[in-house]
Design an enzyme around this catalytic site. Structure first.
Site, short mmCIF file in Angstrom:
data_model
loop_
_atom_site.label_atom_id
_atom_site.label_comp_id
_atom_site.label_asym_id
_atom_site.label_seq_id
_atom_site.Cartn_x
_atom_site.Cartn_y
_atom_site.Cartn_z
N ASN A 1 -39.50 -79.99 -29.92
CA ASN A 1 -39.17 -80.24 -30.67
C ASN A 1 -39.11 -81.24 -31.33
O ASN A 1 -38.47 -82.24 -31.59
CB ASN A 1 -37.33 -79.83 -30.37
CG ASN A 1 -37.37 -80.89 -29.27
OD1 ASN A 1 -38.65 -81.20 -28.49
ND2 ASN A 1 -36.17 -80.82 -28.58
N GLY B 1 -43.12 -84.85 -27.43
CA GLY B 1 -44.24 -84.61 -27.93
C GLY B 1 -44.75 -84.66 -29.08
O GLY B 1 -43.95 -85.43 -30.20
N VAL C 1 -36.35 -75.51 -27.63
CA VAL C 1 -35.90 -74.15 -26.91
C VAL C 1 -35.23 -73.97 -26.04
O VAL C 1 -34.07 -73.27 -26.20
CB VAL C 1 -36.83 -74.23 -25.94
CG1 VAL C 1 -37.06 -75.34 -25.06
CG2 VAL C 1 -37.47 -72.17 -25.32
N TYR D 1 -36.38 -66.89 -30.85
CA TYR D 1 -37.42 -65.15 -31.31
C TYR D 1 -37.67 -65.79 -32.20
O TYR D 1 -38.77 -66.60 -32.62
CB TYR D 1 -36.49 -65.17 -33.37
CG TYR D 1 -36.51 -64.14 -33.52
CD1 TYR D 1 -36.52 -62.77 -32.98
CD2 TYR D 1 -37.63 -63.98 -34.52
CE1 TYR D 1 -37.85 -61.39 -33.60
CE2 TYR D 1 -38.32 -63.25 -35.45
CZ TYR D 1 -37.65 -61.69 -34.80
OH TYR D 1 -38.10 -60.83 -35.25
N ASN E 1 -33.78 -69.10 -22.11
CA ASN E 1 -33.77 -68.51 -22.60
C ASN E 1 -35.29 -67.93 -23.05
O ASN E 1 -35.57 -66.91 -23.76
CB ASN E 1 -34.47 -69.40 -24.02
CG ASN E 1 -33.00 -69.73 -24.37
OD1 ASN E 1 -32.19 -69.40 -24.15
ND2 ASN E 1 -32.11 -70.64 -24.65
N TYR F 1 -34.17 -84.67 -14.03
CA TYR F 1 -35.42 -83.83 -13.76
C TYR F 1 -35.63 -82.80 -12.89
O TYR F 1 -35.98 -81.64 -12.46
CB TYR F 1 -36.17 -84.83 -14.26
CG TYR F 1 -37.81 -84.31 -13.99
CD1 TYR F 1 -38.70 -83.40 -15.56
CD2 TYR F 1 -39.19 -84.63 -13.49
CE1 TYR F 1 -39.46 -83.10 -15.56
CE2 TYR F 1 -40.14 -84.22 -13.55
CZ TYR F 1 -40.43 -83.35 -14.97
OH TYR F 1 -42.12 -82.84 -14.65
#
Ligand code: UDP
Length: 311
Positions: free
Chosen positions: A32, A36, A57, A62, A99, A145
Protein backbone atom coordinates in the site's frame (compact mmCIF):
# COMPACT_ATOMS: atom_id res chain seq x y z
CA UNK A 1 6.16 -21.29 -8.31
CA UNK A 2 3.86 -18.25 -8.45
CA UNK A 3 4.46 -16.29 -5.29
CA UNK A 4 2.74 -13.30 -3.65
CA UNK A 5 4.94 -11.02 -1.54
CA UNK A 6 2.98 -8.59 0.62
CA UNK A 7 5.11 -5.58 1.48
CA UNK A 8 6.92 -6.31 -1.77
CA UNK A 9 7.94 -2.66 -2.25
CA UNK A 10 9.53 -2.48 1.19
CA UNK A 11 13.14 -2.90 2.17
CA UNK A 12 13.28 -6.67 2.79
CA UNK A 13 10.23 -7.37 0.60
CA UNK A 14 11.86 -5.91 -2.50
CA UNK A 15 15.08 -7.87 -1.95
CA UNK A 16 12.93 -10.97 -1.58
CA UNK A 17 11.25 -10.26 -4.93
CA UNK A 18 14.73 -10.06 -6.51
CA UNK A 19 15.76 -13.35 -4.91
CA UNK A 20 12.58 -15.18 -5.95
CA UNK A 21 12.88 -13.94 -9.54
CA UNK A 22 16.54 -15.00 -9.62
CA UNK A 23 15.46 -18.47 -8.47
CA UNK A 24 13.09 -18.68 -11.46
CA UNK A 25 9.74 -17.96 -9.80
CA UNK A 26 6.92 -15.65 -10.86
CA UNK A 27 6.37 -12.87 -8.36
CA UNK A 28 3.45 -10.63 -7.47
CA UNK A 29 4.41 -7.79 -5.14
CA UNK A 30 1.61 -6.14 -3.17
CA UNK A 31 2.09 -2.97 -1.15
CA UNK A 32 0.00 0.00 0.00
CA UNK A 33 3.16 2.15 -0.13
CA UNK A 34 2.75 3.79 3.29
CA UNK A 35 6.31 2.87 4.19
CA UNK A 36 7.40 1.02 1.03
CA UNK A 37 8.29 2.74 -2.23
CA UNK A 38 7.99 1.92 -5.91
CA UNK A 39 11.64 3.07 -6.21
CA UNK A 40 12.60 -0.26 -4.58
CA UNK A 41 10.99 -2.24 -7.41
CA UNK A 42 11.41 0.21 -10.31
CA UNK A 43 14.07 -2.06 -11.85
CA UNK A 44 11.52 -4.92 -12.01
CA UNK A 45 8.78 -3.08 -13.85
CA UNK A 46 8.60 -4.56 -17.34
CA UNK A 47 9.88 -7.96 -16.22
CA UNK A 48 7.32 -10.45 -17.55
CA UNK A 49 7.68 -12.60 -14.43
CA UNK A 50 6.85 -9.70 -12.12
CA UNK A 51 3.62 -7.87 -11.30
CA UNK A 52 3.00 -5.05 -8.83
CA UNK A 53 -0.41 -4.52 -7.22
CA UNK A 54 -1.05 -1.47 -5.05
CA UNK A 55 -3.36 -2.74 -2.34
CA UNK A 56 -3.78 -2.63 1.42
CA UNK A 57 -3.71 -6.23 2.61
CA UNK A 58 -5.94 -5.39 5.60
CA UNK A 59 -8.79 -5.06 3.09
CA UNK A 60 -10.42 -7.96 1.26
CA UNK A 61 -7.76 -9.77 -0.70
CA UNK A 62 -8.16 -11.37 -4.08
CA UNK A 63 -5.48 -12.42 -6.52
CA UNK A 64 -6.30 -13.79 -9.95
CA UNK A 65 -4.81 -17.14 -10.91
CA UNK A 66 -3.04 -19.86 -8.96
CA UNK A 67 -0.71 -19.03 -6.09
CA UNK A 68 1.80 -21.52 -4.70
CA UNK A 69 3.15 -19.42 -1.85
CA UNK A 70 2.50 -16.19 0.03
CA UNK A 71 5.19 -14.31 1.91
CA UNK A 72 3.58 -11.87 4.34
CA UNK A 73 6.06 -9.02 4.75
CA UNK A 74 3.67 -6.07 4.85
CA UNK A 75 4.10 -3.98 8.01
CA UNK A 76 5.71 -0.80 9.21
CA UNK A 77 8.87 -2.13 10.86
CA UNK A 78 10.99 0.72 12.17
CA UNK A 79 10.11 2.11 15.62
CA UNK A 80 9.47 5.59 14.15
CA UNK A 81 7.19 4.10 11.48
CA UNK A 82 5.13 2.00 13.83
CA UNK A 83 4.81 4.89 16.28
CA UNK A 84 3.49 7.00 13.39
CA UNK A 85 1.16 4.23 12.18
CA UNK A 86 0.15 2.27 15.30
CA UNK A 87 -3.33 1.33 14.05
CA UNK A 88 -2.13 0.28 10.60
CA UNK A 89 0.62 -1.76 12.28
CA UNK A 90 -1.89 -3.58 14.46
CA UNK A 91 -4.26 -4.09 11.54
CA UNK A 92 -1.70 -5.47 9.11
CA UNK A 93 -0.42 -7.92 11.75
CA UNK A 94 -3.94 -9.05 12.68
CA UNK A 95 -6.46 -8.46 9.86
CA UNK A 96 -3.75 -8.62 7.19
CA UNK A 97 -2.43 -11.91 8.49
CA UNK A 98 -5.98 -13.27 8.70
CA UNK A 99 -6.56 -12.28 5.07
CA UNK A 100 -3.37 -13.88 3.76
CA UNK A 101 -4.13 -17.06 5.70
CA UNK A 102 -7.59 -17.22 4.14
CA UNK A 103 -6.03 -16.77 0.71
CA UNK A 104 -3.38 -19.42 1.44
CA UNK A 105 -6.09 -21.85 2.52
CA UNK A 106 -8.25 -21.17 -0.56
CA UNK A 107 -5.24 -21.55 -2.86
CA UNK A 108 -3.66 -24.46 -1.00
CA UNK A 109 -0.56 -22.25 -0.92
CA UNK A 110 2.29 -22.20 1.56
CA UNK A 111 2.41 -19.14 3.85
CA UNK A 112 5.55 -17.59 5.31
CA UNK A 113 5.04 -14.97 8.03
CA UNK A 114 7.66 -12.30 8.63
CA UNK A 115 7.80 -12.10 12.40
CA UNK A 116 10.41 -10.31 14.44
CA UNK A 117 12.88 -10.41 17.29
CA UNK A 118 10.53 -7.86 18.89
CA UNK A 119 8.37 -10.81 19.99
CA UNK A 120 11.12 -11.28 22.61
CA UNK A 121 10.65 -7.66 23.77
CA UNK A 122 13.37 -6.46 26.16
CA UNK A 123 14.70 -9.99 26.58
CA UNK A 124 15.59 -11.65 29.86
CA UNK A 125 17.24 -14.57 28.03
CA UNK A 126 20.41 -13.92 26.06
CA UNK A 127 21.05 -14.79 23.28
CA UNK A 128 17.43 -15.32 22.26
CA UNK A 129 16.40 -18.86 21.43
CA UNK A 130 13.12 -19.63 19.69
CA UNK A 131 11.69 -21.30 22.81
CA UNK A 132 11.95 -18.05 24.83
CA UNK A 133 8.49 -16.45 25.23
CA UNK A 134 9.65 -12.89 25.61
CA UNK A 135 9.27 -9.86 27.85
CA UNK A 136 6.83 -7.51 26.14
CA UNK A 137 4.81 -4.60 27.51
CA UNK A 138 1.50 -4.70 25.60
CA UNK A 139 0.63 -1.09 26.49
CA UNK A 140 4.09 0.42 25.94
CA UNK A 141 4.95 2.38 22.80
CA UNK A 142 6.39 -0.69 21.06
CA UNK A 143 3.35 -2.79 21.98
CA UNK A 144 1.52 -2.05 18.71
CA UNK A 145 4.26 -3.80 16.73
CA UNK A 146 5.26 -6.49 19.20
CA UNK A 147 1.72 -7.59 19.97
CA UNK A 148 0.65 -7.45 16.32
CA UNK A 149 3.46 -9.84 15.44
CA UNK A 150 2.76 -12.07 18.45
CA UNK A 151 -0.90 -12.26 17.42
CA UNK A 152 0.20 -12.96 13.83
CA UNK A 153 2.33 -15.89 15.01
CA UNK A 154 -0.59 -17.22 17.05
CA UNK A 155 -3.10 -17.07 14.20
CA UNK A 156 -0.59 -18.63 11.79
CA UNK A 157 -0.12 -21.56 14.19
CA UNK A 158 -3.92 -21.82 14.60
CA UNK A 159 -4.43 -22.08 10.84
CA UNK A 160 -1.62 -24.57 10.66
CA UNK A 161 -3.06 -26.83 13.37
CA UNK A 162 -6.77 -26.33 12.69
CA UNK A 163 -6.86 -26.05 8.90
CA UNK A 164 -3.60 -27.79 8.00
CA UNK A 165 -2.20 -24.77 6.14
CA UNK A 166 1.51 -25.18 5.38
CA UNK A 167 3.06 -22.34 7.34
CA UNK A 168 6.50 -20.95 8.15
CA UNK A 169 7.42 -18.29 10.73
CA UNK A 170 10.66 -16.35 10.56
CA UNK A 171 11.77 -14.11 13.41
CA UNK A 172 13.84 -11.46 11.69
CA UNK A 173 16.56 -9.71 13.70
CA UNK A 174 17.98 -6.27 12.81
CA UNK A 175 18.72 -6.29 9.08
CA UNK A 176 20.37 -3.58 7.02
CA UNK A 177 21.46 -2.83 3.49
CA UNK A 178 20.59 -0.88 0.35
CA UNK A 179 16.96 0.36 0.04
CA UNK A 180 16.52 1.21 3.71
CA UNK A 181 14.79 4.57 3.83
CA UNK A 182 17.18 7.33 4.85
CA UNK A 183 14.42 8.80 7.06
CA UNK A 184 13.07 5.58 8.61
CA UNK A 185 14.62 6.57 11.95
CA UNK A 186 16.54 3.35 12.43
CA UNK A 187 20.07 3.37 13.62
CA UNK A 188 21.71 2.34 10.32
CA UNK A 189 20.20 5.04 8.05
CA UNK A 190 20.41 7.64 10.84
CA UNK A 191 24.10 7.02 11.49
CA UNK A 192 25.12 6.63 7.85
CA UNK A 193 23.18 9.77 6.85
CA UNK A 194 24.76 11.76 9.67
CA UNK A 195 28.23 10.42 8.87
CA UNK A 196 27.92 11.32 5.18
CA UNK A 197 26.91 14.87 6.16
CA UNK A 198 29.92 15.08 8.50
CA UNK A 199 27.69 15.41 11.56
CA UNK A 200 28.10 13.73 14.96
CA UNK A 201 26.19 10.45 15.27
CA UNK A 202 23.24 10.58 17.66
CA UNK A 203 23.75 7.76 20.16
CA UNK A 204 20.59 7.31 22.25
CA UNK A 205 21.19 6.71 25.95
CA UNK A 206 24.76 5.79 26.87
CA UNK A 207 25.15 3.52 23.83
CA UNK A 208 25.64 0.39 25.96
CA UNK A 209 22.54 -1.30 24.47
CA UNK A 210 23.42 -4.00 21.95
CA UNK A 211 22.14 -5.09 18.56
CA UNK A 212 23.35 -7.71 16.06
CA UNK A 213 23.14 -6.61 12.43
CA UNK A 214 22.49 -8.92 9.48
CA UNK A 215 23.22 -7.92 5.89
CA UNK A 216 20.09 -8.12 3.73
CA UNK A 217 21.52 -10.62 1.20
CA UNK A 218 22.15 -13.07 4.05
CA UNK A 219 18.70 -12.41 5.48
CA UNK A 220 16.99 -13.13 2.16
CA UNK A 221 19.03 -16.30 1.65
CA UNK A 222 17.82 -17.55 5.06
CA UNK A 223 14.21 -16.63 4.27
CA UNK A 224 14.33 -18.54 1.00
CA UNK A 225 15.74 -21.63 2.67
CA UNK A 226 13.01 -21.48 5.31
CA UNK A 227 10.30 -21.14 2.66
CA UNK A 228 11.62 -24.27 0.95
CA UNK A 229 11.93 -26.24 4.21
CA UNK A 230 9.27 -28.18 6.13
CA UNK A 231 9.72 -26.28 9.37
CA UNK A 232 6.47 -24.87 10.78
CA UNK A 233 7.75 -23.60 14.14
CA UNK A 234 9.50 -20.19 14.38
CA UNK A 235 13.09 -19.83 13.21
CA UNK A 236 15.41 -16.91 14.07
CA UNK A 237 17.24 -15.41 11.10
CA UNK A 238 19.86 -12.82 11.96
CA UNK A 239 23.54 -12.31 12.49
CA UNK A 240 24.83 -13.26 15.96
CA UNK A 241 27.69 -10.72 15.76
CA UNK A 242 26.66 -8.45 18.66
CA UNK A 243 27.88 -4.89 19.21
CA UNK A 244 27.01 -2.01 21.50
CA UNK A 245 25.43 0.93 19.72
CA UNK A 246 28.46 3.03 20.71
CA UNK A 247 30.84 0.51 19.07
CA UNK A 248 28.57 0.53 16.04
CA UNK A 249 28.70 4.35 15.84
CA UNK A 250 32.50 4.30 16.06
CA UNK A 251 32.67 1.72 13.27
CA UNK A 252 30.50 3.84 10.98
CA UNK A 253 32.64 6.91 11.69
CA UNK A 254 35.72 4.85 10.85
CA UNK A 255 34.31 3.44 7.59
CA UNK A 256 33.08 6.83 6.37
CA UNK A 257 36.06 8.81 7.66
CA UNK A 258 33.62 11.05 9.57
CA UNK A 259 35.43 13.40 11.93
CA UNK A 260 32.11 14.38 13.59
CA UNK A 261 32.32 11.89 16.50
CA UNK A 262 29.20 11.06 18.52
CA UNK A 263 26.75 12.92 20.71
CA UNK A 264 24.62 11.27 23.37
CA UNK A 265 20.89 12.01 23.29
CA UNK A 266 18.14 11.04 25.69
CA UNK A 267 15.89 9.65 22.96
CA UNK A 268 15.55 5.96 23.76
CA UNK A 269 11.96 4.85 23.27
CA UNK A 270 10.51 3.23 26.40
CA UNK A 271 11.08 -0.51 26.19
CA UNK A 272 14.09 -0.14 23.84
CA UNK A 273 15.70 -3.57 24.33
CA UNK A 274 18.98 -3.42 26.23
CA UNK A 275 20.39 -6.49 24.47
CA UNK A 276 19.56 -8.43 21.33
CA UNK A 277 21.37 -11.30 19.70
CA UNK A 278 19.86 -14.27 17.88
CA UNK A 279 20.72 -17.82 18.75
CA UNK A 280 20.85 -19.23 15.20
CA UNK A 281 21.52 -22.86 16.15
CA UNK A 282 18.12 -23.88 14.77
CA UNK A 283 18.67 -22.16 11.39
CA UNK A 284 22.13 -23.73 11.14
CA UNK A 285 20.77 -27.17 11.95
CA UNK A 286 17.55 -27.18 9.96
CA UNK A 287 18.36 -24.86 7.05
CA UNK A 288 22.13 -25.24 6.82
CA UNK A 289 22.15 -21.44 6.93
CA UNK A 290 24.46 -18.91 8.49
CA UNK A 291 25.37 -15.35 7.54
CA UNK A 292 28.37 -14.87 5.25
CA UNK A 293 28.71 -11.10 4.82
CA UNK A 294 30.61 -9.53 7.69
CA UNK A 295 29.54 -6.22 9.18
CA UNK A 296 32.32 -4.15 7.59
CA UNK A 297 31.62 -5.50 4.12
CA UNK A 298 27.86 -5.05 4.50
CA UNK A 299 28.23 -1.52 5.84
CA UNK A 300 30.62 -0.58 3.05
CA UNK A 301 28.04 -1.65 0.46
CA UNK A 302 25.28 0.18 2.35
CA UNK A 303 27.32 3.38 2.66
CA UNK A 304 27.91 3.28 -1.12
CA UNK A 305 24.16 2.97 -1.68
CA UNK A 306 23.35 5.93 0.57
CA UNK A 307 26.08 8.01 -1.10
CA UNK A 308 24.53 7.36 -4.51
CA UNK A 309 20.89 7.75 -3.47
CA UNK A 310 21.44 10.96 -1.51
CA UNK A 311 23.13 12.37 -4.61
N1 UDP B 1 19.56 4.40 18.09
C1 UDP B 1 20.52 5.37 18.33
N2 UDP B 1 20.58 6.46 17.51
C2 UDP B 1 19.75 6.64 16.46
C3 UDP B 1 18.76 5.65 16.20
C4 UDP B 1 18.69 4.54 17.04
O1 UDP B 1 21.32 5.24 19.28
O2 UDP B 1 19.87 7.66 15.76
C5 UDP B 1 19.52 3.20 18.96
C6 UDP B 1 18.14 2.86 19.51
O3 UDP B 1 17.91 3.54 20.75
C7 UDP B 1 18.24 1.36 19.69
C8 UDP B 1 19.21 0.91 18.59
O4 UDP B 1 19.88 2.10 18.17
O5 UDP B 1 18.80 1.05 20.94
C9 UDP B 1 18.53 0.26 17.39
O6 UDP B 1 17.45 1.08 17.02
P1 UDP B 1 16.60 0.89 15.69
O7 UDP B 1 15.62 2.02 15.64
O8 UDP B 1 17.50 0.73 14.54
O9 UDP B 1 15.80 -0.48 15.82
P2 UDP B 1 15.38 -1.48 17.01
O10 UDP B 1 16.46 -2.51 17.03
O11 UDP B 1 15.30 -0.73 18.31
O12 UDP B 1 14.07 -1.99 16.57
Amino acid sequence: MRILVTGGAGFIGSHLCDKLLAEGHNVIAMDNLITGSTRNIAHLIGNEHFLFIKHDVTNYLYVEGKLDAILHFASPASPIDYLNYPIQTLKVGSLGTHNVLGLAMAQNARLLLASTSEVYGDPLVHPQTEDYWGNVNPVGPRGCYDEAKRFAEAIVMAYHHYHGVQTRIVRIFNTFGPRMRLDDGRVVPNFVGQALRGEPLTVYGDGSQTRSFCYVADQVDGLYRLLMSDESTPVNIGNPHEMTILEFANLINELTGNPGGVIFEDKRIEGDPQTRRPDIGKARRILGWEPRVDIREGLTRTIEYFKKSSG
